[in-house]
Design a protein around this motif. Structure first.
Motif, short mmCIF file in Angstrom:
data_model
loop_
_atom_site.label_atom_id
_atom_site.label_comp_id
_atom_site.label_asym_id
_atom_site.label_seq_id
_atom_site.Cartn_x
_atom_site.Cartn_y
_atom_site.Cartn_z
N UNK A 12 6.50 -6.18 3.97
CA UNK A 12 5.10 -6.06 4.38
C UNK A 12 4.43 -7.38 4.69
N UNK A 13 4.98 -8.48 4.17
CA UNK A 13 4.41 -9.80 4.42
C UNK A 13 4.88 -10.42 5.73
N UNK B 87 -4.85 -6.59 0.47
CA UNK B 87 -5.13 -6.27 1.86
C UNK B 87 -4.58 -7.37 2.77
N UNK B 88 -4.02 -7.01 3.91
CA UNK B 88 -3.47 -8.02 4.82
C UNK B 88 -4.46 -9.13 5.16
N UNK B 89 -5.74 -8.76 5.32
CA UNK B 89 -6.76 -9.76 5.65
C UNK B 89 -6.91 -10.79 4.53
N UNK C 9 0.81 -1.22 0.00
CA UNK C 9 0.00 0.00 0.00
C UNK C 9 0.84 1.27 0.00
N UNK C 10 1.96 1.27 0.73
CA UNK C 10 2.75 2.49 0.83
C UNK C 10 3.50 2.81 -0.46
N UNK C 11 3.53 1.85 -1.40
CA UNK C 11 4.23 2.07 -2.66
C UNK C 11 3.29 2.29 -3.83
N UNK C 12 1.98 2.29 -3.58
CA UNK C 12 1.05 2.28 -4.71
C UNK C 12 0.88 3.64 -5.38
N UNK D 61 9.17 -21.67 9.87
CA UNK D 61 10.24 -20.68 9.92
C UNK D 61 10.07 -19.77 8.70
N UNK D 62 10.53 -18.55 8.86
CA UNK D 62 10.42 -17.58 7.78
C UNK D 62 11.78 -16.94 7.51
N UNK D 63 12.08 -16.73 6.24
CA UNK D 63 13.27 -15.98 5.84
C UNK D 63 12.80 -14.64 5.27
N UNK D 64 13.16 -13.58 5.94
CA UNK D 64 12.91 -12.22 5.44
C UNK D 64 14.12 -11.88 4.57
#
Length: 254
Positions: A117-118, A86-88, A74-77, A138-141
């Protein structure tokens, strides 16, 4: 002719049945469709996450699940071509996908994510599914992840890892050289030095950059990208082998 693939979407159901007997690990790429400088494609985040997942899956027994191609941008649109979810919606879609994967017996979920953002959304889902099921997550940013692996590679300090800057440009030059337009790359420092940078603020991205780049993209090289990618894949594989005790393949698929 037999088909060799680690992508679930490329398997027949019979191939999936056979492959699933070898692994409980699914890699889930996620990214974004957003401005990534004038020299790189809008889908840079997604393209990189998919390729990193592919390189990891070539070395360990894993299946690559569905890709979440679009995230919350959203902040880049304010930049043309940016698509935002949308996050939801993102959370509901990923939750449903995980339930399906869980149904087929997957117990280990590694999210290879290239969009900041994710990160919190995936984190919420990971906590929830771990509480409800006997699974590991686990997540890799990814763009933050490679900061700890850049010693001796990057030249422009912290700004090397800013948006579409030296590190990101280098990775794309290595993984997708045909999609990088070096005639359009720029060296653009942040528009201003905010004396309150210790506060989380919610400004549109055009307040920080005119081009969609923050930093010196012109320092990017294929060689730097190759070094960053190789180190990152090695580190991910190390985690899977040593922490999660995932089986390593006998040979690397070329």
């Amino acid at each position: 002719m037999s088909v060799k693939t680690n992508f679930l979407k490329e398997m027949s159901w019979k191939m999936f049945e056979d492959k699933k007997k070898e692994t409980d690990l699914v890699l889930i790429p996620s990214g974004a469709f957003e401005v990534y400088g004038p020299h790189l494609p809008l889908g840079s985040d997604t393209l990189v996450s998919v390729k990193i997942a592919e390189l990891v899956a070539e070395r360990v027994n894993a299946i690559i699940g569905p890709t979440l191609e679009v995230g919350d941008s959203a902040m880049l649109d304010v930049f043309p071509g940016t698509i935002t979810i949308q996050p939801e919606s993102f959370k509901a879609y990923l939750t449903d996908a995980l339930r399906s994967l869980r149904k087929w017996g997957f117990k280990d979920f590694l999210f290879i994510n290239t969009h900041l953002g994710n990160v919190p959304i995936i984190g919420q889902i990971a906590h929830n599914i771990q509480r409800e099921n006997e699974v590991r997550c686990a997540q890799i940013d990814y763009w933050r992840f490679i900061k700890s692996l850049d010693k001796g590679i990057i030249e422009s300090g912290d700004l090397a890892h800013a948006h579409a800057s030296e590190a990101g440009t280098s990775v794309l030059m290595y993984l997708y050289p045909h999609l990088v337009d070096t005639e359009k790359w720029v060296n653009e420092p942040p528009k201003s030095n905010d004396q309150f940078s210790d506060f989380i603020q919610y400004n549109n991205y055009d307040k920080s950059t005119t081009s969609g780049t923050i930093g010196n993209a012109t320092l990017g090289t294929k060689e730097k990208g190759e070094a960053l990618v190789n180190r990152s894949v090695d580190r991910i594989v190390q985690f899977l082998l040593q922490k999660w005790h995932i089986k390593e393949k006998n040979s690397v698929i070329s």
